[in-house]
Design an enzyme around this catalytic site. Sequence first.
Site, PDB file in Angstrom:
ATOM      1  N   ALA A  67       0.872  -1.176   0.000  1.00  0.00           N
ATOM      2  CA  ALA A  67       0.000   0.000   0.000  1.00  0.00           C
ATOM      3  C   ALA A  67       0.906   1.223   0.000  1.00  0.00           C
ATOM      4  O   ALA A  67       2.052   1.164   0.468  1.00  0.00           O
ATOM      5  CB  ALA A  67      -0.894  -0.009   1.229  1.00  0.00           C
ATOM      6  N   GLY A 112       0.670  -5.082   0.867  1.00  0.00           N
ATOM      7  CA  GLY A 112      -0.494  -5.187  -0.008  1.00  0.00           C
ATOM      8  C   GLY A 112      -0.172  -5.874  -1.330  1.00  0.00           C
ATOM      9  O   GLY A 112      -1.065  -6.432  -1.973  1.00  0.00           O
ATOM     10  N   GLU A 115      -0.354  -9.482  -0.545  1.00  0.00           N
ATOM     11  CA  GLU A 115      -1.778  -9.784  -0.335  1.00  0.00           C
ATOM     12  C   GLU A 115      -2.544  -9.805  -1.657  1.00  0.00           C
ATOM     13  O   GLU A 115      -3.466 -10.605  -1.838  1.00  0.00           O
ATOM     14  CB  GLU A 115      -2.380  -8.742   0.628  1.00  0.00           C
ATOM     15  N   GLU A 135       4.551  -5.199   7.404  1.00  0.00           N
ATOM     16  CA  GLU A 135       3.763  -4.181   8.107  1.00  0.00           C
ATOM     17  C   GLU A 135       4.268  -3.895   9.516  1.00  0.00           C
ATOM     18  O   GLU A 135       4.203  -2.763   9.988  1.00  0.00           O
ATOM     19  CB  GLU A 135       2.283  -4.602   8.162  1.00  0.00           C
TER      20      GLU A 135
HETATM   21  N1  COA Z   1       4.613   3.305  -0.744  1.00  0.00           N
HETATM   22  C1  COA Z   1       5.008   4.465  -1.291  1.00  0.00           C
HETATM   23  N2  COA Z   1       6.182   4.606  -1.946  1.00  0.00           N
HETATM   24  C2  COA Z   1       6.954   3.526  -2.046  1.00  0.00           C
HETATM   25  C3  COA Z   1       6.600   2.287  -1.507  1.00  0.00           C
HETATM   26  C4  COA Z   1       5.358   2.193  -0.829  1.00  0.00           C
HETATM   27  N3  COA Z   1       4.911   1.049  -0.321  1.00  0.00           N
HETATM   28  N4  COA Z   1       7.600   1.384  -1.761  1.00  0.00           N
HETATM   29  C5  COA Z   1       8.529   2.074  -2.437  1.00  0.00           C
HETATM   30  N5  COA Z   1       8.163   3.345  -2.620  1.00  0.00           N
HETATM   31  C6  COA Z   1       8.893   4.425  -3.295  1.00  0.00           C
HETATM   32  C7  COA Z   1      10.078   4.885  -2.470  1.00  0.00           C
HETATM   33  O1  COA Z   1       9.658   5.832  -1.509  1.00  0.00           O
HETATM   34  C8  COA Z   1      10.950   5.471  -3.552  1.00  0.00           C
HETATM   35  O2  COA Z   1      10.450   6.745  -3.898  1.00  0.00           O
HETATM   36  P1  COA Z   1      11.492   7.986  -4.167  1.00  0.00           P
HETATM   37  O3  COA Z   1      12.295   7.535  -5.372  1.00  0.00           O
HETATM   38  O4  COA Z   1      10.584   9.127  -4.438  1.00  0.00           O
HETATM   39  O5  COA Z   1      12.314   8.099  -2.927  1.00  0.00           O
HETATM   40  C9  COA Z   1      10.723   4.557  -4.743  1.00  0.00           C
HETATM   41  O6  COA Z   1       9.480   3.898  -4.490  1.00  0.00           O
HETATM   42  C10 COA Z   1      11.784   3.503  -4.910  1.00  0.00           C
HETATM   43  O7  COA Z   1      11.930   2.807  -3.683  1.00  0.00           O
HETATM   44  P2  COA Z   1      13.322   2.657  -2.898  1.00  0.00           P
HETATM   45  O8  COA Z   1      13.018   2.406  -1.462  1.00  0.00           O
HETATM   46  O9  COA Z   1      14.224   3.787  -3.224  1.00  0.00           O
HETATM   47  O10 COA Z   1      13.891   1.343  -3.593  1.00  0.00           O
HETATM   48  P3  COA Z   1      14.874   0.257  -2.947  1.00  0.00           P
HETATM   49  O11 COA Z   1      15.276  -0.630  -4.083  1.00  0.00           O
HETATM   50  O12 COA Z   1      15.924   0.897  -2.143  1.00  0.00           O
HETATM   51  O13 COA Z   1      13.957  -0.588  -1.946  1.00  0.00           O
HETATM   52  C11 COA Z   1      11.945  -1.749  -1.267  1.00  0.00           C
HETATM   53  C12 COA Z   1      12.851  -1.324  -2.450  1.00  0.00           C
HETATM   54  C13 COA Z   1      10.710  -2.399  -1.873  1.00  0.00           C
HETATM   55  C14 COA Z   1      12.693  -2.782  -0.389  1.00  0.00           C
HETATM   56  C15 COA Z   1      11.594  -0.509  -0.435  1.00  0.00           C
HETATM   57  O14 COA Z   1      11.076   0.491  -1.307  1.00  0.00           O
HETATM   58  C16 COA Z   1      10.531  -0.755   0.619  1.00  0.00           C
HETATM   59  O15 COA Z   1      10.846  -1.314   1.665  1.00  0.00           O
HETATM   60  N6  COA Z   1       9.283  -0.325   0.362  1.00  0.00           N
HETATM   61  C17 COA Z   1       8.222  -0.401   1.324  1.00  0.00           C
HETATM   62  C18 COA Z   1       7.697  -1.813   1.420  1.00  0.00           C
HETATM   63  C19 COA Z   1       6.625  -1.899   2.470  1.00  0.00           C
HETATM   64  O16 COA Z   1       6.848  -1.705   3.654  1.00  0.00           O
HETATM   65  N7  COA Z   1       5.413  -2.246   2.005  1.00  0.00           N
HETATM   66  C20 COA Z   1       4.293  -2.505   2.890  1.00  0.00           C
HETATM   67  C21 COA Z   1       3.479  -1.313   3.131  1.00  0.00           C
HETATM   68  S1  COA Z   1       2.200  -1.733   4.271  1.00  0.00           S
END
Ligand code: COA
Length: 261
Positions: A67, A112, A115, A135
């Site tokens: 999400a 999400g 999910e 989460e």
């Molecule tokens: N919501 C909003 N933005 C998100 C996102 C999310 N769930 N997941 C990634 N993004 C955005 C990042 O903020 C980043 O934006 P920016 O370029 O403006 O800073 C962009 O996507 C790229 O992500 P980044 O974190 O730089 O890539 P990474 O390769 O270093 O890491 C992940 C990838 C997937 C490991 C990391 O983005 C992450 O942990 N995301 C959240 C996952 C999460 O907790 N999801 C569950 C939500 S309930």
Amino acid sequence: MTFSTLEVTRHDGGLVVVTINRPKSLNALNETVLDDLDACFTALSSDAMAKGVVLTGSGDKAFVAGADITQFTSLTRESGQAFAERGQSVFNRIENFPKPVIAAVNGFALGGGCELALACHIRIASESARFGQPEVNLGIIPGYGGSQRLPRIVGKGIAVEMILTGEMVSAARAYEIGLVNQVVPDDELLSVSLAKLGVITSKGPIAVKLSLKALRLADDLSLTDGLVREAELFGEACATEDLKEGAAAFLEKRAPNFKGR
Ligand code: COA
């Protein structure tokens, strides 16, 4: 059919590929994506030209990274509950979709995103896919069905571990625990997913629809009640021309020509 956050492409045999298209946010699910998915699956449900769906993410990094976390800071008890209910209702629509839906998981499937894959009928992962329910890292719990669908698919012990640690699992591990049906090289993901969908859509469409319904009931009913419903659905299948065609084709040693009636 056009959507601001989805690409919908049609392929031979009535196969439809729906791609979530927010690559800069790793295809994170905001309200617009949920609205678009809801509208898209509603439309495809009654679209006679659409026989089945492959759902995937754009870019080479993520299926869906969860999400959209930018929405989280303002959530309250009430709005949080409504937020979870909205996602659940869209994912229920996908799980209850009357035609087969395959998640082609092409990268991160987190929160999400995991999910969403769980709500699809079959999951095929690329070798670089990663799954997780992170989460707890944000101080929340899965809200789009993860606490309910994950244990049903991988068993409670593994689901508890994934949800309480928030740790990601590799595609190979996801296969080992039954979270995905198949792992394929990254560049074969779409073709393998479409081929699998094509196998299913070559069968009797009513039989596929009724099988999905019977399997869905297995989540909610006792064995005794589930068997009662299975017999009813079996009877429904026996009332179709497709049964007569399928049986005749077998006996005549030819391929069946199902009409879906
Ligand atoms: N919501 C909003 N933005 C998100 C996102 C999310 N769930 N997941 C990634 N993004 C955005 C990042 O903020 C980043 O934006 P920016 O370029 O403006 O800073 C962009 O996507 C790229 O992500 P980044 O974190 O730089 O890539 P990474 O390769 O270093 O890491 C992940 C990838 C997937 C490991 C990391 O983005 C992450 O942990 N995301 C959240 C996952 C999460 O907790 N999801 C569950 C939500 S309930």
